[in-house]
Design an enzyme around this catalytic site. Structure first.
Site, PDB file in Angstrom:
ATOM      1  N   HIS A 244      58.412 -55.933   1.497  1.00 55.12           N
ATOM      2  CA  HIS A 244      57.922 -54.821   0.689  1.00 55.12           C
ATOM      3  C   HIS A 244      58.370 -55.126  -0.743  1.00 55.12           C
ATOM      4  O   HIS A 244      59.212 -54.437  -1.303  1.00 55.12           O
ATOM      5  CB  HIS A 244      58.537 -53.516   1.201  1.00 55.12           C
ATOM      6  CG  HIS A 244      57.910 -52.285   0.642  1.00 55.12           C
ATOM      7  ND1 HIS A 244      56.875 -52.313  -0.264  1.00 55.12           N
ATOM      8  CD2 HIS A 244      58.176 -50.968   0.858  1.00 55.12           C
ATOM      9  CE1 HIS A 244      56.543 -51.082  -0.574  1.00 55.12           C
ATOM     10  NE2 HIS A 244      57.307 -50.244   0.083  1.00 55.12           N
TER      11      HIS A 244
ATOM     12  N   LYS B 134      33.430 -52.835  14.757  1.00 52.58           N
ATOM     13  CA  LYS B 134      32.200 -53.502  15.196  1.00 52.58           C
ATOM     14  C   LYS B 134      32.404 -54.997  15.398  1.00 52.58           C
ATOM     15  O   LYS B 134      31.444 -55.749  15.497  1.00 52.58           O
ATOM     16  CB  LYS B 134      31.089 -53.276  14.170  1.00 52.58           C
ATOM     17  CG  LYS B 134      30.652 -51.822  14.067  1.00 52.58           C
ATOM     18  CD  LYS B 134      29.586 -51.646  12.998  1.00 52.58           C
ATOM     19  CE  LYS B 134      29.193 -50.176  12.834  1.00 52.58           C
ATOM     20  NZ  LYS B 134      28.458 -49.949  11.576  1.00 52.58           N
TER      21      LYS B 134
ATOM     22  N   ARG C 196      48.582 -52.796   2.548  1.00 48.73           N
ATOM     23  CA  ARG C 196      49.738 -52.479   3.388  1.00 48.73           C
ATOM     24  C   ARG C 196      49.248 -52.491   4.819  1.00 48.73           C
ATOM     25  O   ARG C 196      48.260 -51.827   5.133  1.00 48.73           O
ATOM     26  CB  ARG C 196      50.266 -51.101   3.023  1.00 48.73           C
ATOM     27  CG  ARG C 196      51.551 -50.732   3.739  1.00 48.73           C
ATOM     28  CD  ARG C 196      51.967 -49.351   3.313  1.00 48.73           C
ATOM     29  NE  ARG C 196      53.170 -48.921   3.980  1.00 48.73           N
ATOM     30  CZ  ARG C 196      54.370 -48.884   3.423  1.00 48.73           C
ATOM     31  NH1 ARG C 196      54.523 -49.247   2.172  1.00 48.73           N
ATOM     32  NH2 ARG C 196      55.424 -48.474   4.105  1.00 48.73           N
TER      33      ARG C 196
ATOM     34  N   ARG D   6      53.803 -42.301  -0.230  1.00 47.67           N
ATOM     35  CA  ARG D   6      54.604 -42.522  -1.428  1.00 47.67           C
ATOM     36  C   ARG D   6      54.206 -43.814  -2.135  1.00 47.67           C
ATOM     37  O   ARG D   6      53.896 -43.816  -3.330  1.00 47.67           O
ATOM     38  CB  ARG D   6      56.062 -42.578  -1.001  1.00 47.67           C
ATOM     39  CG  ARG D   6      57.060 -42.566  -2.105  1.00 47.67           C
ATOM     40  CD  ARG D   6      58.456 -42.469  -1.504  1.00 47.67           C
ATOM     41  NE  ARG D   6      58.663 -41.161  -0.901  1.00 47.67           N
ATOM     42  CZ  ARG D   6      59.079 -40.095  -1.574  1.00 47.67           C
ATOM     43  NH1 ARG D   6      59.356 -40.195  -2.868  1.00 47.67           N
ATOM     44  NH2 ARG D   6      59.231 -38.948  -0.976  1.00 47.67           N
ATOM     45  N   THR D   7      54.187 -44.915  -1.397  1.00 48.99           N
ATOM     46  CA  THR D   7      53.824 -46.196  -2.002  1.00 48.99           C
ATOM     47  C   THR D   7      52.374 -46.163  -2.473  1.00 48.99           C
ATOM     48  O   THR D   7      52.048 -46.653  -3.550  1.00 48.99           O
ATOM     49  CB  THR D   7      54.022 -47.344  -0.981  1.00 48.99           C
ATOM     50  OG1 THR D   7      55.376 -47.326  -0.547  1.00 48.99           O
ATOM     51  CG2 THR D   7      53.709 -48.683  -1.598  1.00 48.99           C
TER      52      THR D   7
END
Lengths: 415, 415, 415
Positions: B182, B124, B145, B95-96
């Site tokens: 958020h 790596k 995020r 959604r975000t």
């Protein structure tokens, strides 16, 4: 507590809410999915009719001509550059996905994707319909492919309901739902046949124009167009949803005859419902188990106007299926150069692809034959999907006007 | 050898290097993250102040009006078409992610994504900060995020350090970090409340304009704007980072009262740090365990100006949590049509979504109620994120000029 | 039945079909991959020659200058906006993938990707070559990275064959195939050296211009350009395909000497084939096991014009390798600030990245040294890949004309 007391999930309730509409006759459903002669949503192949198919083919032809020049490309890329698309593909499909993506990009639409249901909010208990409404909040068109039969159709009804209540609503395109429907595959199959049976472009009709075919090659009764021809489907008829959809569309054309070449195995042979639907249309149907079986006293392979090969969809086999199929001789359902040599000179060979290199229904030696249309068919899919999207977004008129204006201009210059 | 002799990884050293800056008071940190009144990076909700929120809302309003016409869309899509964005989402969020993507696309920015840490070079042995510098080499903005708290903030400091040493540096936007912050979700919640409490647009304030609400509906003391209102949060307060962020932003407005409706369970009730921060702001806070609990002698559900429902975030439950939560009666934290009928006529219902169909904190029957703002809220998120990106990329001034020029022109034509 | 009777798959047959072409001498193969002096496909580093490398560097320089202004950016983004690209990366690589993506986007090309072979139709029995033909149906350029050596090369031959038979054919760019080739990495390494050894731009040559270096710093014999210099490669020489490719390209320049610093371990030291190829070119090669080993009577670290560090590619270790490597002292193959202080003032430090924070071949303390070119190298990769794509798509001439026109205009305005 018994199971019957477990309250249904909202997903189940939502699907139930559409049950009444899902079970209506196709004609009624089709009416809800269009506005006048323009489609609002594309859900099943039965929504198309010959005149619409001709219009879409014409738009596709215009788009491919325009795409040959930079000004034409620029015009097309600007056309829907203000539109954002969601490709919601929870059933994997590289080919269909890329074909739609390219089609969108031709028209300038920006593509976005969700391909894994598990990454979406559905894992947090979101209903599929909440997910779809989220997509419709951010995007202007939803192209979806799902393992769940009728999900796309239900989503189309959700959108219609939202529109009725004055809320945001976007078109839904079904890019394959379950074993059910794959309407745009049928569309590209028809478009490939339309182009071939124009007998005009040497790339689509490599052997020659209609008059050559009638005089030099001796096909004296050959005509242009899809009507009055014999179409042969070979292989996995029962599980091939593209076969189902294409057969139903061809049944709309007058004088068509359909031949199904398949072993007598319950998973591979034609299903009763398709047989019944074709019978209702009054289409002559022939079911045989070999390309050598005679029709009109001639072996099938020599009598047909087009051959549609299919892959045996082993991925749907149960253990039982695998066992019983292993006992069958499937050699007759593989094309060979020798068989191709006996086909009519103009008869195109189609295949929805991918083909299976291990089974070998079409060996690579055949690729160079002028009748091999299966690679061209893939590119046709891109063009006709672009045409369909232009139709859905009401941009086909602009394409037509641009095309004729430029065509006239060129005509004026040259005259 | 003891563990203490294991040398720390560079990742650990890098995080330690920022430790001093990470632990500063929020005011100091906010200062480093902006230049004058313009944000350089968006890391936590505490960076926003009411005047900035008003500016962002105005830009968002302008963008949505401009998006209704093709020339406006074209103007917006050209605005940042020279900018490429990296969406670095190692914590899944459809959604975000899609909301930011759509916001970028409205402004013409090309989106790129890395969504799986395991496919990146981190496998790596690359540090996260080397990865971020790589992204900043190729792209002009990083939206990230991460499950790791404070990673976005550390990256912002890295960028500031690079800028100071004359190297390439790009803005960082935090699209959710750990259980922490958020900020853009809080932004869209505020924007939804701003639009609703304008009492102007019938889609945002379906019941009527302010004068109608005051006279016909009898809310005689109702005023426009976010100040002086009672906001109610219901459900999982403890683990809802959107609740934390929104509560802190609302606390910036004068005369605001906050009501938290949550069971007395240590995971669900308000955390001490939020209680303390709100107390420091001097905001009246009410904590009750039911929407029926009286405040000012009236049941909560009837007394509030806005209701913010939340999902119980079961995915964070330990086995112990699950057991103790199972013993609780969570029915009072589910909205019902009967409860909705008792709400103030204008009071919006918000939810950060996804909602949980199995728990049912907002049943589908409520979706048709004019106070149900949660679908509109999602679309608001797209607009206000576009506004935020325009602000960050210094393009909000151009939007404002275009908007006023076109507005004046239209005015001149019509007069 | 014996195994020998199992018929080969079509994939195997296809690869066999190209066997004859794959085993030709590199010069013959290179000829098939170009048209005149323009590359049609980019498959191995051996296709580049110094004059072409100069041209590509010039185009890259033009693109980066043009990218500093909005009109330049807009010109570039329009240049190939009619082209759609497929990035077919079945071997994971975030860095190379993003670098190519950004390069495409600079030129306006729309990017599409397939990153997981298992999601493609190959799972249904499709040959890789059918997949590639599908991509070439929808897209105008294929950039591919595969664990399979020589797949990209075979695909280039497939495209050439299609072109010969009048069918659609698109350029193939090898973005890494197996342990084999990674030609564009070599290209960006060369470009970074080209820019550094111009001794002009303070960001590329931070210590100073050529005259300063000759007079103030005492490098009296220093010249511009790649010729006549000593290049040192340190670490995992055997498994570093970027080392192989870059060494071969540098071998094309006169007066070059190559130093390889690596432990005497069969997996890490130079492979016989590279040693042989360099010997065939007549390039002086020095193999030592420490940066302290003397060359010309001076420790290596003090004698070299450029240092190329590498990561030990543990992911290719067998259990046996891991064991034998664990017994080695690899400390001499890690750079330290003390070593850097002894390097020539202008000598750039390169690294193909990612670097390994756990091994620590380049510790973070070195990042601030003006000779540390590895972050700049990444951004150089984007520019030179854009230049390469412009060359392949025949757009470099347009860039050159625009660049010189604008340059002249600016000159006229200012004079």
């Amino acid at each position: 507590m018994a199971d019957s007391t477990v309250p249904p999930t909202r997903d189940e309730l939502d699907l139930r809410a559409y049950e009444g509409r899902l079970s209506r006759p196709i004609r009624e459903k089709a009416a809800e999915l269009q506005e006048g002669t323009r489609l609002r949503h594309v859900i099943f192949a039965g929504q198309f009719w010959p005149a619409l198919l001709e219009d879409l083919a014409e738009t596709a032809d215009q788009i491919r001509v325009m795409s040959q020049s930079r000004p034409g490309q620029d015009f097309l890329r600007d056309l829907l550059a203000n539109r954002r698309v969601m490709l919601y593909f929870t059933q994997p499909s590289t080919r269909t996905f890329l074909s739609f993506t390219a089609a969108c990009q031709i028209l300038g639409m920006v593509c976005n994707e969700v391909r894994d249901a598990s990454t979406s909010s559905e894992a947090k208990g979101e209903t599929r319909f909440d997910s779809i409404r989220m997509f419709s909040s951010y995007f202007d068109l939803i192209i979806m492919r799902s393992p769940l039969a009728r999900l796309a159709e239900s989503c189309a009804y959700l959108m219609n309901d939202l529109e009725q209540s004055g809320q945001r609503s976007v078109p839904i395109v079904n890019a394959g739902s379950g074993a059910d429907e794959h309407p745009t595959q049928a569309l590209l199959d028809v478009y490939t046949l339309q182009r071939t049976f124009q007998f005009e472009n040497p790339k689509d009709s490599p052997v020659g124009r209609l008059d050559e075919l009638r005089t030099v090659h001796g096909y004296t009764e050959l005509t242009t167009g899809l009507a009055g021809k014999t179409y042969c489907f070979c292989g996995d008829i029962g599980r091939g949803r593209t076969v189902r959809s294409l057969a139903m569309l061809l049944a709309e054309y007058p004088g068509v005859r359909l031949v199904f070449v398949t072993p007598d195995h319950e998973k591979l042979r034609m299903r009763d419902d398709l047989r019944q639907r074709l019978a209702n249309k009054g289409v002559p149907v022939v079911e045989v188990d070999s390309l050598e079986a005679p029709i009109d006293g001639v072996p099938t392979i020599e009598a047909i106007d087009a051959l549609y090969m299919t892959r045996v969809q082993k991925e749907h086999d149960t253990a039982e299926d695998a066992e019983s199929l292993a006992r069958l001789d499937l050699t007759p359902y593989k094309l060979t150069p020798a068989l191709v040599r006996r086909m009519r000179a103009y008869a195109p060979i189609l295949h929805p692809f991918p083909r299976d290199q291990h089974f070998g229904e079409i060996p690579a030696e055949i690729d160079a034959d002028p009748r091999a249309m299966y690679f061209r068919q893939a590119r046709n899919g891109m063009w006709v999907r672009a045409a369909l999207l232009a139709h859905l977004m009401d941009a086909d008129g602009s394409i037509d006007r641009y095309f004729h204006r430029k065509f006239r201009e060129r005509h004026e210059y040259s005259s």
